[in-house]
Enzyme design. Structure first.
Site, mmCIF file in Angstrom:
data_model
loop_
_atom_site.group_PDB
_atom_site.id
_atom_site.type_symbol
_atom_site.label_atom_id
_atom_site.label_comp_id
_atom_site.label_asym_id
_atom_site.label_seq_id
_atom_site.Cartn_x
_atom_site.Cartn_y
_atom_site.Cartn_z
ATOM 1 N N LYS A 9 -26.842 35.092 -42.741
ATOM 2 C CA LYS A 9 -27.334 35.025 -41.385
ATOM 3 C C LYS A 9 -28.392 36.098 -41.206
ATOM 4 C CE LYS A 9 -25.778 37.178 -37.596
ATOM 5 N NZ LYS A 9 -27.023 37.619 -37.077
ATOM 6 N N LEU A 59 -20.765 37.430 -36.954
ATOM 7 C CA LEU A 59 -21.635 38.577 -37.199
ATOM 8 C C LEU A 59 -22.452 38.797 -35.928
ATOM 9 C CD1 LEU A 59 -22.941 37.773 -40.799
ATOM 10 C CD2 LEU A 59 -21.193 39.438 -40.167
ATOM 11 N N ASP A 60 -22.623 40.069 -35.522
ATOM 12 C CA ASP A 60 -23.434 40.392 -34.341
ATOM 13 C C ASP A 60 -24.865 39.911 -34.525
ATOM 14 O OD1 ASP A 60 -21.225 42.036 -34.121
ATOM 15 O OD2 ASP A 60 -22.362 43.883 -34.032
ATOM 16 N N ALA A 61 -25.591 39.847 -33.427
ATOM 17 C CA ALA A 61 -27.013 39.499 -33.482
ATOM 18 C C ALA A 61 -27.786 40.507 -34.326
ATOM 19 C CB ALA A 61 -27.595 39.425 -32.075
#
Length: 121
Positions: free
Chosen positions: A1, A41-43
């Site tokens: 990502k 997962l965080d941005a």
């Protein structure tokens, strides 16, 4: 990502999600499936994110009762001292009144400029 995408199906702020990117790149015969991330997962975080169309697998892999260990690599600002690392091992206060995190296994993997690489499980 990649950094900048968020791990959600619908974002109330209209931000681009991992599913937008995935669906754009899938062959037509796979676009009909409902895809789910195993974890989040965080941005601001990049990394491997597993996607599946198997809801039972997602539930098993993510539900706390399954006790599936999750390992993260984290680059922390500064050269962390032993006491700071021990505090992470014991658990830290979570923001938003969520309480104390569970204890974690922490291994120092190395240093980069003025930062410390940690392996957290």
């Amino acid at each position: 990502k990649p950094v900048g995408l968020i791990t959600t199906h619908d974002d109330e702020l209209g931000r681009k999600t991992v599913y937008d990117d995935v669906l754009d790149s899938l062959p037509k015969h796979l676009k009909k499936h409902k895809w789910h991330a195993i974890g989040r997962l965080d941005a601001d975080t990049d990394g491997l994110l597993l996607l599946t169309n198997d809801g039972a697998l997602v539930h098993h892999a993510t539900h706390p009762s399954s006790k599936v260990p999750k390992t993260y690599m984290a680059l922390c600002r500064g050269i962390l001292q032993d006491e700071q690392i021990d505090q992470l091992r014991r658990g830290v206060e979570l923001s938003g009144g969520l309480g104390l995190s569970l204890p974690a296994e922490i291994e120092v993997e190395g240093f980069e400029e003025n930062s410390t690489w940690l392996r957290i499980t």
